[in-house]
Motif scaffolding. Structure first.
Motif, PDB file in Angstrom:
ATOM      1  N   PRO A  42       0.801  -1.215   0.000  1.00 25.66           N
ATOM      2  CA  PRO A  42       0.000   0.000   0.000  1.00 25.66           C
ATOM      3  C   PRO A  42       0.839   1.273   0.000  1.00 25.66           C
ATOM      4  O   PRO A  42       0.464   2.263  -0.628  1.00 25.66           O
ATOM      5  N   ALA A  55       2.020   2.144  -3.368  1.00 23.89           N
ATOM      6  CA  ALA A  55       0.895   2.500  -4.243  1.00 23.89           C
ATOM      7  C   ALA A  55       0.603   3.997  -4.166  1.00 23.89           C
ATOM      8  O   ALA A  55      -0.070   4.556  -5.020  1.00 23.89           O
ATOM      9  N   LYS A  56       1.120   4.641  -3.105  1.00 25.56           N
ATOM     10  CA  LYS A  56       0.917   6.083  -2.951  1.00 25.56           C
ATOM     11  C   LYS A  56       1.814   6.866  -3.911  1.00 25.56           C
ATOM     12  O   LYS A  56       1.551   8.024  -4.211  1.00 25.56           O
ATOM     13  N   GLN A 115      -1.691   4.376 -15.376  1.00 23.16           N
ATOM     14  CA  GLN A 115      -2.294   3.688 -16.509  1.00 23.16           C
ATOM     15  C   GLN A 115      -2.802   4.643 -17.587  1.00 23.16           C
ATOM     16  O   GLN A 115      -2.927   4.278 -18.737  1.00 23.16           O
TER      17      GLN A 115
END
Ligand code: FAD
Ligand code: SF4
Ligand code: SF4
Lengths: 433, 467
Positions: free
Chosen positions: B325, B328-329, B383
């Motif tokens: 996590p 992911a930041k 993305q």
């Protein structure tokens, strides 16, 4: 398209990495057995609507069947802002409904009649009292409650507590002072359902605060917190109510704003989300939010209470989802329960599993709500409690409903934490001003 | 309506045959990349229902994609050619322990962590511990041959499977293996099915092996000012006669990410930290802990932390858990790889990863299960940025190449699925892949069982965007 993408928080959906960690935490995924009714599924559908791959109509059911319990946010490793995604989705669905001019649903009626102002809630309280005392069916007809028949409102009514007479309500004042010097000055947020249906509990809350040595104000201009409006996509209404409350409580000039309803508290602490960051109202909301406390927090903090009467009872605690997952308050209620002499606390296996009340979910989605309640009651009955302690009016009613469904009204009851604490007779230490 | 869709209904109730757009889209993804809309989702709850589905699918040549909880990181359950997603997650959950035999029979939908939880009630354990064990199904674990940190000492899923029940692509039911540890009757089909990623049939039951639960555990955290030294230290411990249950590594970028996400007091200046867990009898642990300490200080560790309480140890493991996590930041899209190299090659692999990071200008973070050479290079990207994603795709290919060069493998944990299919030949050679294809052809003559996985289709390339 731009505005739809913004409204529906398209950007925020990218925070979801589809890891599925939220699946085991989601009550509706468990009872409805489909990914469509899981957090990951819902977020994915929101994204698809923003990309025009699915329609708002496709999104409606999955979103309407979401409890909004936010258990998914607590376990989410990437901190997805599901609350905001959900609210955005609801707003878009509501926009579409009102544009299409479809006749209003239950919610509209509830909002127009019950939750919009303090006066109405008082009316509801009074009428409920009248209804209970007289048994007059006429009451139901006058409020066209028959319209709710298929919504099982009558089942929920059955568990509404004895109501104080209008006289008792009228006796309430707006300012209470403790005996000695006040430790702090707090304003009490009465909440509309709390004040309408659980007036006694509200009075008990004031009593506890005062006995803890706090000066308590009840700002008259306060209104509904707006949670139910926001949960139904009526963001504009919700924002108006927020402004009203911010103004009302600013005037009171207090150290803390105390509430005793987990659901309302969750709304109050998120008021700033309703305004653009950096705007005038955003700053005002921020100041308001910084003062908001649940009654259990403040009671633990000021340590003003000493319980004198033992309560020899086995209890279990059903936390309010909004208190746990949105406000992040978990230990203060437990600390307080454990302080009561004589009490035996048996904890639930799955504390964080919603009871299915979720605002007016149990009215609007009765069957689904009962499926969830049945899972909860199995856990509850496993602890064989004499009382179920809760911290939110919706949960309280739902637990009472659960006790009825289990046919356990003889052996079990549900009470608000505040009522339990007062029953343990904390030392008295106040007078009316 | 399709004829086959109507016949499905003969043995499976309406509410478990999902054809609404919202429902179909809800089974169009997994935890990796790509979105593919199935024609229908069927939720099977019994072996008979699976047989029914496979009969129809085989007769009408409709593809079937088994799916557990969709946490796959390589595209395994994606319905790439339309057809039927066969959701197995709602199957009634059964965990039948045979305590005296140290075995357990489970249904495919059981969440892996719950097997271990049941076993622990009897002082036993189910050893494989993928970090998604509390979410993923055992069916998915078997199909992916999943593993976790404890793989170092206890192996991965395949090392704990005694027998399977499988519905073949033609709708026949077979049982492989049995209830015994020793079993040499015929080909070892159990091992063939484990890790076959749903391409050889649908697993409907499994008999798993349990182990006695170790009495105690001891955590040690060691910091290094050079990644190479960390690699060397790992090898030295493993050749000193000690087999830790876990040996995890975090590089500087992951340490910093965790510290800015949820500060845990990790040494932010360290080039790498290694977190070790020893398990066994408390007295043995004392001796082994001392040995590890000696090795580490001799080799030049900059800091050695030996927590005294369970809470302190948990805090260290918690920070390891926070890596995912936390990173992911950095950026919203996370491409998590699991290339694995021989343990002695960890320092070389770290060097290669650093080069790749610079060459393709990507945010690359490395952590993972150093004890068994299974690293998790993670690339953080967005993305929506197509240009960046092209660079990421190239970087990922370079990672695969590096792993194979060093004598390692494309995937230690996450499987081949759709994502790594184009690279299989590089590792296995043309004939290697051809032999596998022959097996697949004879098991699944109509190519309806999870098509598009493992074996690359003509011209297939790595694609990390949804469209
Ligand atoms: C955050 C995160 C952490 C992870 N950590 C790890 C880790 O530490 N180690 C690791 O190994 N993996 C890890 N994974 C990957 C993933 O969790 C595993 O591959 C897991 O086994 C997938 O289980 P599932 O139930 O989600 O299966 P799915 O993702 O639904 O399916 C996976 C594959 O199994 C097939 N399948 C599923 N059930 C059956 C069945 N009954 N019969 C036949 N085929 C079937 C599917 O067709 C598909 O090919 C992680 C994933 C995430 C998101
Ligand atoms: S846990 Fe969070 S990131 Fe994972 S699938 Fe659920 S919402 Fe998405
Ligand atoms: S808010 Fe509750 S019901 Fe809604 S998706 Fe999250 S966990 Fe499920």
């Amino acid at each position: 398209m731009q505005t739809l993408q913004e409204k529906i928080n398209y950007d925020k959906t990218f925070d979801c990495v589809q890891c599925g960690y939220c699946l085991p935490a989601c009550p509706t995924y468990e009872t409805m057995e489909r990914e469509t009714h899981s957090p990951r599924g819902r977020i994915n559908l929101v994204k698809l609507v923003a990309e025009d791959k699915a329609s708002i109509e496709d999104l409606r059911e999955p979103i309407e069947k979401c409890l909004g319990c936010m258990a998914c946010t607590t376990v989410c490793p990437t901190n997805v802002q599901y609350g905001q995604i959900l609210e955005g989705a609801k707003e878009v669905i509501e926009d579409q409904r009102s544009e299409s001019g479809k006749q209003s649903k239950v919610e509209d009626f509830l909002f127009e009649s019950f939750f919009s102002s303090e006066k109405w809630m008082r009316t509801l309280g009074n009428l409920t009292w009248f209804y209970q005392k007289s048994g007059l069916q006429a009451f139901a007809n006058r409020l066209s409650l028959t319209r709710f028949a298929p919504l099982h409102l009558e089942k929920i009514e059955r568990v509404i507590p004895e109501q104080p007479s209008p006289k008792a309500r009228a006796k309430r004042v707006n300012h209470y002072k403790p005996d000695g010097p006040a430790q702090a000055k707090v304003a009490f947020f009465t909440g509309c359902i709390m004040d309408g249906v659980f007036f006694e509990t509200n009075q008990n809350t004031i009593e506890l605060l005062v006995r803890s040595g706090l000066e308590v104000l009840l700002p008259e201009q306060q209104s509904c917190c707006g949670a139910l409006h926001a949960h139904s996509g009526k963001i504009d209404d919700s924002r108006e109510l927020a402004k009203r409350n911010i103004e009302a409580f600013e005037k009171a000039e207090v150290n803390y704003i105390v509430n005793n309803a987990g659901g309302c508290g969750a709304r109050l602490i998120e008021y700033h989300h309703l305004f653009d960051e950096g705007s005038y109202w955003y700053d005002r909301a921020k100041r308001f939010v910084s003062k908001v406390k649940d009654v259990s927090q403040i009671l633990v903090e000021v340590e003003g209470l000493e319980f004198t009467k033992p309560i020899n009872r086995t209890v279990t605690y059903q936390p309010s989802c909004h208190m746990t997952n949105v406000q992040g308050i978990t230990s203060p209620p437990l600390e307080l329960i454990k302080k009561v002499p004589g009490i035996t606390l048996k904890e639930l296996d799955r504390l964080d599993f919603c009871c299915g009340s979720a605002g007016i979910y149990n009215i609007v989605n009765y069957e689904d709500s009962m499926d969830i309640l049945d899972v909860k009651m199995k856990d509850v009955c496993g602890t064989q409690p004499e009382s179920i302690i809760t911290t939110n009016p919706g949960c309280l009613l739902q637990m009472k409903l659960g006790i009825e469904r289990e046919g356990a009204t003889e052996t079990m009851d549900a009470v608000h934490l505040v009522d339990l604490l007062l029953e343990a007779e904390p030392k008295v230490n106040y007078k009316f001003c | 309506m399709n004829e086959w869709l109507q016949i499905l209904n003969n043995h499976i109730p309406d509410q478990r045959i999902l054809t609404d757009l919202a429902d179909r889209y809800s089974y169009s993804f997994d935890a990796s990349f790509g979105e593919h809309l199935p024609d229908v989702v069927v939720q099977a709850k019994s072996k008979e229902e699976v047989v029914h589905v496979m009969h129809i699918a085989n007769r009408y040549k409709v593809p079937v994609y088994p799916r557990g909880q969709g946490t796959c990181l390589s595209g395994g359950p994606l319905p790439v050619h339309g057809g039927i997603v066969l959701d197995l997650s709602q199957w009634p959950k059964k965990i039948d322990l045979n305590v005296e035999d140290l075995t357990v029979n489970v249904s495919p939908s059981v969440l892996t962590a719950n097997i271990n939880k049941e076993a622990e009630k009897y002082r036993l354990m189910y050893a494989p511990d993928p970090s998604s064990a509390h979410v993923a199904t055992i069916g998915g674990n078997l199909a992916e041959n999943s593993g976790g940190p404890r793989g170092l000492k206890y192996g991965v899923t395949k090392d704990h499977v005694l027998g399977l029940e499988l519905v073949t692509p033609e709708g026949e039911v077979i049982r492989t293996g049995g209830q015994t540890i020793k079993n040499v009757t015929g080909y070892d089909l159990t091992k063939l099915i484990v890790g076959s990623e749903g391409t050889l049939g649908v697993i409907t039951e499994a008999t798993l092996k349990l182990l006695p639960k170790p009495r105690a555990a001891q955590t040690i955290m060691i910091s290094f000012d050079e990644v190479r030294t960390a690699g060397l230290a790992i090898s030295q411990v493993l050749t000193s006669g000690i087999l830790p249950s876990k040996m995890e590594i975090m590089d500087n970028a992951s340490i910093r990410a965790v510290e800015s996400f949820q500060p845990a007091g990790l040494p932010v200046d360290a080039a790498a930290i290694v977190i070790i867990e020893l398990d066994g009898h408390p007295q043995t642990l004392e001796i082994e802990t001392e040995l590890v300490r000696e090795i580490m200080s001799k080799i030049g560790a900059t800091q050695i932390v030996i927590p005294n309480t369970k809470e302190e140890a948990n805090k260290i493991w918690q920070s390891r858990k926070q890596v995912s996590p936390a990173i992911a930041k950095i950026k919203p899209t996370k491409v998590s790889e699991d290339a694995t190299v021989p343990r002695s090659k960890i320092p070389d692999m770290m060097d290669r990863l650093k080069e790749i990071k610079e060459t393709y200008n990507v945010e690359l973070v490395v952590f993972g299960h150093a004890g068994d050479g299974n690293l998790h290079p993670n690339i953080l990207c967005d993305q929506r940025d197509k240009e960046e994603m092209r660079r990421v795709e190239q970087a990922v290919e370079a990672i695969f190449e590096a792993a194979i060069d060093l004598g390692g493998t494309l995937s230690g944990e996450h499987g081949i699925g759709t994502m790594k299919a184009p690279f299989m030949e590089n590792e296995l050679g043309t004939v290697g892949v051809e032999m596998m294809k022959r097996i697949k052809d004879s098991w699944d003559p109509n190519h309806i069982m999870n098509p598009g996985k493992i074996f690359a289709e003509r011209g297939q390339k790595l694609v990390l965007t949804d469209d």
